[in-house]
Motif scaffolding. Structure first.
Motif, mmCIF file in Angstrom:
data_model
loop_
_atom_site.group_PDB
_atom_site.id
_atom_site.type_symbol
_atom_site.label_atom_id
_atom_site.label_comp_id
_atom_site.label_asym_id
_atom_site.label_seq_id
_atom_site.Cartn_x
_atom_site.Cartn_y
_atom_site.Cartn_z
ATOM 1 N N VAL A 131 0.849 -1.187 0.000
ATOM 2 C CA VAL A 131 0.000 0.000 0.000
ATOM 3 C C VAL A 131 0.886 1.239 0.000
ATOM 4 C CG1 VAL A 131 -1.803 1.271 1.220
ATOM 5 C CG2 VAL A 131 -1.772 -1.244 1.275
ATOM 6 N N LYS A 132 0.654 2.119 -0.974
ATOM 7 C CA LYS A 132 1.461 3.335 -1.072
ATOM 8 C C LYS A 132 0.553 4.566 -1.044
ATOM 9 C CE LYS A 132 5.263 1.284 -3.726
ATOM 10 N NZ LYS A 132 6.108 1.405 -4.941
ATOM 11 N N LYS A 133 0.664 5.342 0.032
ATOM 12 C CA LYS A 133 -0.016 6.625 0.160
ATOM 13 C C LYS A 133 -1.526 6.530 -0.003
ATOM 14 C CE LYS A 133 4.011 9.136 -1.612
ATOM 15 N NZ LYS A 133 4.509 10.082 -2.647
ATOM 16 N N SER A 134 -2.104 5.409 0.366
ATOM 17 C CA SER A 134 -3.559 5.278 0.267
ATOM 18 C C SER A 134 -4.185 5.268 1.653
ATOM 19 C CB SER A 134 -3.948 3.996 -0.475
ATOM 20 O OG SER A 134 -5.368 3.869 -0.527
ATOM 21 N N GLN A 135 -5.258 6.023 1.798
ATOM 22 C CA GLN A 135 -6.008 6.055 3.044
ATOM 23 C C GLN A 135 -7.389 5.421 2.885
ATOM 24 O OE1 GLN A 135 -4.715 7.139 5.958
ATOM 25 N NE2 GLN A 135 -2.801 7.428 4.838
ATOM 26 N N GLU A 136 -7.677 4.893 1.703
ATOM 27 C CA GLU A 136 -8.974 4.245 1.485
ATOM 28 C C GLU A 136 -8.855 3.212 0.369
ATOM 29 O OE1 GLU A 136 -13.717 5.330 0.875
ATOM 30 O OE2 GLU A 136 -12.229 6.921 1.072
ATOM 31 N N PHE A 137 -8.949 1.949 0.758
ATOM 32 C CA PHE A 137 -8.816 0.877 -0.217
ATOM 33 C C PHE A 137 -9.529 -0.371 0.290
ATOM 34 C CE2 PHE A 137 -5.115 0.899 2.585
ATOM 35 C CZ PHE A 137 -5.080 -0.405 3.051
ATOM 36 N N ARG A 138 -9.722 -1.348 -0.606
ATOM 37 C CA ARG A 138 -10.305 -2.639 -0.255
ATOM 38 C C ARG A 138 -9.553 -3.744 -0.983
ATOM 39 N NH1 ARG A 138 -16.832 -1.199 -0.262
ATOM 40 N NH2 ARG A 138 -16.611 0.536 1.214
ATOM 41 N N LEU A 139 -9.352 -4.866 -0.273
ATOM 42 C CA LEU A 139 -8.611 -6.004 -0.799
ATOM 43 C C LEU A 139 -9.400 -7.269 -0.505
ATOM 44 C CD1 LEU A 139 -5.252 -5.131 1.015
ATOM 45 C CD2 LEU A 139 -5.977 -4.257 -1.214
ATOM 46 N N GLY A 140 -9.531 -8.152 -1.486
ATOM 47 C CA GLY A 140 -10.238 -9.401 -1.215
ATOM 48 C C GLY A 140 -10.510 -10.190 -2.471
ATOM 49 N N VAL A 141 -11.679 -10.816 -2.503
ATOM 50 C CA VAL A 141 -12.071 -11.627 -3.649
ATOM 51 C C VAL A 141 -13.526 -11.342 -3.991
ATOM 52 C CG1 VAL A 141 -10.432 -13.499 -3.201
ATOM 53 C CG2 VAL A 141 -12.731 -13.584 -2.176
ATOM 54 N N ALA A 142 -13.884 -11.647 -5.233
ATOM 55 C CA ALA A 142 -15.259 -11.486 -5.692
ATOM 56 C C ALA A 142 -15.540 -12.531 -6.758
ATOM 57 C CB ALA A 142 -15.487 -10.084 -6.267
ATOM 58 N N GLU A 143 -16.790 -12.897 -6.896
ATOM 59 C CA GLU A 143 -17.163 -13.812 -7.968
ATOM 60 C C GLU A 143 -16.866 -13.160 -9.307
ATOM 61 O OE1 GLU A 143 -21.210 -15.017 -7.467
ATOM 62 O OE2 GLU A 143 -20.794 -16.148 -5.621
ATOM 63 N N ALA A 144 -16.311 -13.942 -10.229
ATOM 64 C CA ALA A 144 -15.941 -13.413 -11.536
ATOM 65 C C ALA A 144 -17.130 -12.783 -12.252
ATOM 66 C CB ALA A 144 -15.338 -14.528 -12.395
ATOM 67 N N GLN A 145 -18.339 -13.292 -11.994
ATOM 68 C CA GLN A 145 -19.530 -12.795 -12.657
ATOM 69 C C GLN A 145 -20.270 -11.740 -11.840
ATOM 70 O OE1 GLN A 145 -20.327 -13.827 -15.775
ATOM 71 N NE2 GLN A 145 -18.450 -15.023 -15.764
ATOM 72 N N MET A 146 -19.622 -11.180 -10.817
ATOM 73 C CA MET A 146 -20.262 -10.152 -9.994
ATOM 74 C C MET A 146 -20.744 -8.987 -10.844
ATOM 75 S SD MET A 146 -18.476 -7.865 -7.010
ATOM 76 C CE MET A 146 -18.813 -6.102 -7.092
ATOM 77 N N GLY A 160 -2.466 -2.006 12.622
ATOM 78 C CA GLY A 160 -2.320 -0.611 12.248
ATOM 79 C C GLY A 160 -2.446 -0.471 10.743
ATOM 80 N N LYS A 161 -1.589 0.306 10.154
ATOM 81 C CA LYS A 161 -1.610 0.469 8.701
ATOM 82 C C LYS A 161 -0.254 0.044 8.146
ATOM 83 C CE LYS A 161 -2.601 3.703 4.971
ATOM 84 N NZ LYS A 161 -1.297 3.614 4.260
ATOM 85 N N PRO A 162 -0.036 -1.253 8.027
ATOM 86 C CA PRO A 162 1.253 -1.731 7.505
ATOM 87 C C PRO A 162 1.417 -1.373 6.040
ATOM 88 C CG PRO A 162 -0.317 -3.535 7.673
ATOM 89 C CD PRO A 162 -0.964 -2.350 8.317
ATOM 90 N N GLU A 163 2.648 -1.311 5.607
ATOM 91 C CA GLU A 163 2.908 -0.995 4.209
ATOM 92 C C GLU A 163 2.585 -2.165 3.294
ATOM 93 O OE1 GLU A 163 6.902 0.287 3.828
ATOM 94 O OE2 GLU A 163 6.589 2.174 4.918
ATOM 95 N N ARG A 164 2.563 -3.377 3.866
ATOM 96 C CA ARG A 164 2.311 -4.561 3.041
ATOM 97 C C ARG A 164 1.549 -5.594 3.864
ATOM 98 N NH1 ARG A 164 6.615 -7.021 -1.261
ATOM 99 N NH2 ARG A 164 5.912 -9.176 -1.354
#
Length: 224
Positions: free
Chosen positions: A110-125, A162-166
């Motif tokens: 994560v570089k200089k971001s204060q708002e993001f989302r990470l995960g998975v989703a159905e390919a057909q979402m 906290g807010k780790p870089e990785r």
């Protein structure tokens, strides 16, 4: 007890919010077959790039499509190639690999971001939704200096981080688990439980800064 929190103030883009989105007709789209990058040398480990065909017009890919940067103005949506895979309302991009079995692990810088989302989703979402707001996506997010787990438009606070870089993301398809990993320990910080019934793709939402993905990695020892 973890309390579900409204996502309306967090899932936003260009004046859009969940109340305006809920009035729209939502449906899964029929998408063409997606490319899948699997390295034979990494066994069960997913190797992927970010799929430009899915990227919202405010997102630019870089470093051979392994990184994404948010542009506040972005491109005029009318200048972006039109296809049913692209997110038009939300700053979301998918990875181009599919997960339909096994355990898979990747990391995100994560570089200089204060708002993001990470995960998975159905390919057909549905491309009309934001990741985390429906029954087809499961994410860990960061906003207002706090972490949360999110699916079905419900947020659960994630503490002790906290807010780790990785950070690491580990998915176990058969067990129905999505895990946020502290790569320094290593340890599992939080687990989302689900019932995966369709092929999944790595999924990312970004509202400022940059994300850099690292796939094809071995799962750290001691997490099982």
């Amino acid at each position: 007890m973890a309390a579900a929190v409204s996502a309306a103030r967090l899932c936003r883009l260009a004046g859009r919010n969940l109340s305006s989105l809920s009035a729209r007709h939502r449906r899964a789209v029929s998408l063409p077959a997606r490319r899948c990058y699997i390295s034979a040398s990494t066994g069960n480990n997913l190797q992927f790039r970010l799929d430009e065909r899915t990227a919202h017009s405010s997102l630019d890919l870089f470093k051979k499509d392994t990184g994404v940067i948010y542009r506040m103005l972005g491109m005029d949506p009318s200048h972006v190639p039109d296809n049913p895979e692209r997110f038009r309302e939300w700053a979301v991009v998918f990875g181009d690999g599919k997960i339909s079995s096994g355990r898979h692990y990747w990391e995100v810088t994560v570089k200089k971001s204060q708002e993001f989302r990470l995960g998975v989703a159905e390919a057909q979402m549905s491309r009309e939704d934001c990741v985390g707001t429906n029954i087809s996506s499961w994410v860990f997010g960061y906003a207002q200096r706090k972490w949360f787990a999110m699916t079905r438009n419900k947020m659960v606070p994630v503490t002790l981080v906290g807010k780790p870089e990785r950070v690491g993301i580990l998915v176990d398809y058969e067990a129905g688990l999505l895990m946020l990993v502290d790569i320094e320990k290593p340890r599992i910080i939080h687990t989302l439980m689900a019932q995966f019934k369709a092929p999944l793709c790595p999924a990312f939402g970004l509202w400022d800064g940059e994300l850099l993905t690292h796939s094809g990695l071995e799962e750290p020892e001691g997490l099982k």
